[in-house]
Write a protein that holds these residues in place. Structure first.
Motif, PDB file in Angstrom:
ATOM      1  N   LYS A   2      -5.386  18.220  -2.757  1.00 41.51           N
ATOM      2  CA  LYS A   2      -6.068  17.563  -3.886  1.00 41.51           C
ATOM      3  C   LYS A   2      -6.311  16.086  -3.559  1.00 41.51           C
ATOM      4  O   LYS A   2      -5.732  15.549  -2.627  1.00 41.51           O
ATOM      5  N   THR A   3      -7.170  15.458  -4.375  1.00 43.17           N
ATOM      6  CA  THR A   3      -7.434  14.033  -4.174  1.00 43.17           C
ATOM      7  C   THR A   3      -6.702  13.204  -5.222  1.00 43.17           C
ATOM      8  O   THR A   3      -6.494  13.655  -6.348  1.00 43.17           O
ATOM      9  N   PHE A   4      -6.307  11.994  -4.816  1.00 45.84           N
ATOM     10  CA  PHE A   4      -5.681  11.082  -5.772  1.00 45.84           C
ATOM     11  C   PHE A   4      -6.719  10.313  -6.585  1.00 45.84           C
ATOM     12  O   PHE A   4      -6.380   9.693  -7.589  1.00 45.84           O
TER      13      PHE A   4
ATOM     14  N   ILE B 299       0.866  -1.180   0.000  1.00 41.98           N
ATOM     15  CA  ILE B 299       0.000   0.000   0.000  1.00 41.98           C
ATOM     16  C   ILE B 299       0.901   1.228   0.000  1.00 41.98           C
ATOM     17  O   ILE B 299       1.855   1.322   0.791  1.00 41.98           O
ATOM     18  N   LEU B 300       0.596   2.119  -0.930  1.00 42.18           N
ATOM     19  CA  LEU B 300       1.402   3.331  -1.068  1.00 42.18           C
ATOM     20  C   LEU B 300       0.746   4.472  -0.322  1.00 42.18           C
ATOM     21  O   LEU B 300      -0.476   4.653  -0.389  1.00 42.18           O
ATOM     22  N   ALA B 301       1.581   5.225   0.387  1.00 39.07           N
ATOM     23  CA  ALA B 301       1.122   6.471   1.010  1.00 39.07           C
ATOM     24  C   ALA B 301       1.922   7.597   0.364  1.00 39.07           C
ATOM     25  O   ALA B 301       3.132   7.482   0.191  1.00 39.07           O
ATOM     26  N   ALA B 302       1.229   8.649  -0.042  1.00 38.67           N
ATOM     27  CA  ALA B 302       1.908   9.768  -0.701  1.00 38.67           C
ATOM     28  C   ALA B 302       1.046  11.015  -0.534  1.00 38.67           C
ATOM     29  O   ALA B 302      -0.100  10.926  -0.094  1.00 38.67           O
ATOM     30  N   HIS B 303       1.615  12.163  -0.872  1.00 38.28           N
ATOM     31  CA  HIS B 303       0.814  13.386  -0.815  1.00 38.28           C
ATOM     32  C   HIS B 303       0.873  14.098  -2.153  1.00 38.28           C
ATOM     33  O   HIS B 303       1.755  13.830  -2.981  1.00 38.28           O
TER      34      HIS B 303
END
Ligand code: ADP
Ligand code: MG
Length: 359
Positions: A66-68, A57-61
């Motif tokens: 904004k939404t991914f 599972i990737l976590a990023a900003h």
């Protein structure tokens, strides 16, 4: 470099991995990703983990709340694999129960607790995982939950991208003085001058441009008209000898009225002749207001001089990458850093929280 790296994890088969990735890209009004460089830099680590049988599972900003969710189809294409979307950390467990492809958690900065490095949020985030991997150099100078607090809870390792950044930036720190040329321009001098202060001890030249140069000129009592100068330039420059012969300031300029907006031709030529003889060049910050073609000339000339030099060439900074990308010269560099602030901080000799925790 004594970071623990992903290669040291013996068995990844069916292991649940939280991967801190870097998808902080700019998008246009239509929601299209404008520059895929940062995303592409995640492929190596992601593919490695998938091939080893890990569940990821990737976590990023992404900047600006904004939404991914709308970007996922574009991420499929850029990453070359399908990515699921996970709305919030409380859905991670059920995602794993029905796991088929790596999943991307919603913009991590939209969750309360991320920015303030909340231990509680980090606990919630790390609950379902066996390992944490930091593959986002660009946030490693931040003390935030998905960068540092999580790494205190889970066994934590560096991904390939982070490793590559440190390997290349260590070359800058460790290279001998002879032939080492540092080029610093752009704005935000308070983030750039500490880097000069740290690197000047073993560099041959510091070539300056942009607002950074204006600050030096002002400090030396030169008339800069109504050019942009940092209000606190004296404080920013304190501890640095502005007359150090290794610090080279522009000697001519392109102006609009009395406002300096680019280095002049004589300066560009002088800088180019220094760059030509360099062994290692690192560049952060455009020489002028490159967004306007009239004032992009100095920046373009410096880019061309670097690409013609036999030196080992490193580049970093969001605007510098944009400027050099525009004239198609990015691929001539030996290394392009994904970190602007993080790169400057690392080169300034700071200890980066996201990296220290991996040691
Ligand atoms: P980077 O993102 O590469 O680290 P910065 O954000 O520090 O670079 O600086 C880039 C900005 O600095 C650009 O928007 C550019 O227009 C501006 N800039 C450069 N030179 C000048 C100048 N002489 N006057 C005003 N702005 C300048
Ligand atoms: Mg910038």
């Amino acid at each position: 470099m004594s970071m623990k790296t992903i290669r040291e994890i013996a068995d990844l088969k069916n292991k649940k991995v939280l991967l801190r990735a870097d998808f902080d890209v700019s998008i246009n009004e239509k929601g299209e990703i404008l520059e895929t460089f940062r995303i592409r830099k995640q492929k190596g680590t992601l593919n490695y983990l998938v091939n080893k049988g890990a569940k990821i599972i990737l976590a990023a900003h992404i900047s600006g709340d904004k939404t991914f969710s709308d970007l996922v189809p574009q991420l499929h294409i850029i990453l070359g694999r399908e990515i699921g979307f996970i709305k919030s950390p409380d859905q991670i467990e059920s995602y794993f129960n029905n796991y088929s492809t790596p999943g991307l958690l919603e913009n991590i900065r939209t969750f309360k607790g991320e920015i303030e490095d909340s231990k509680e949020f980090a606990g919630e985030l790390s609950k379902n995982f066996d390992y944490y991997i930091n593959n986002s150099f660009a946030v490693s100078h931040r003390r935030q939950a998905s960068v540092s607090a999580v790494a205190e809870i889970l066994p934590a390792y560096a991904g390939f991208q982070l490793e590559e950044e440190i390997r290349n930036l260590d070359k800058v720190l460790n290279a001998s003085q002879e032939g080492k040329v540092i080029i610093i321009g752009g704005a935000k001098a308070e983030t750039k001058i500490p880097t000069i202060k740290n690197l000047i001890r073993n560099s041959e030249y510091i070539l300056t441009g942009g607002v950074v140069a204006n600050d030096f000129l002002k400090a030396k009592g030169e008339d800069v008209g109504n050019s942009v100068v940092d209000d606190d330039f004296e404080k920013i420059l304190s501890g640095l000898d502005v007359n150090d012969p290794r610090i080279i300031l522009p000697s001519d300029f392109k102006r609009k009225g009395s406002k300096i907006l680019d280095i002049g031709d004589e300066t560009a030529e002088k800088y180019s002749s220094i760059i030509k003889l360099a062994k290692l060049v690192i560049w952060n910050g455009p020489m002028g207001l490159f967004e306007e073609p009239d004032f992009a000339v100095g920046t373009n000339k410096i880019a061309e001089a670097i690409t013609k030099s036999a030196a080992f060439k490193i580049l970093g900074g969001g605007d510098t990458i944009t400027a050099v990308g525009r004239i198609g010269l990015l691929n001539k560099f030996d290394f392009v850093s994904t970190g602007g602030g993080a790169m400057l901080s690392y080169l300034a000799g700071d200890k980066l929280p996201g990296i220290e925790i991996l040691k």
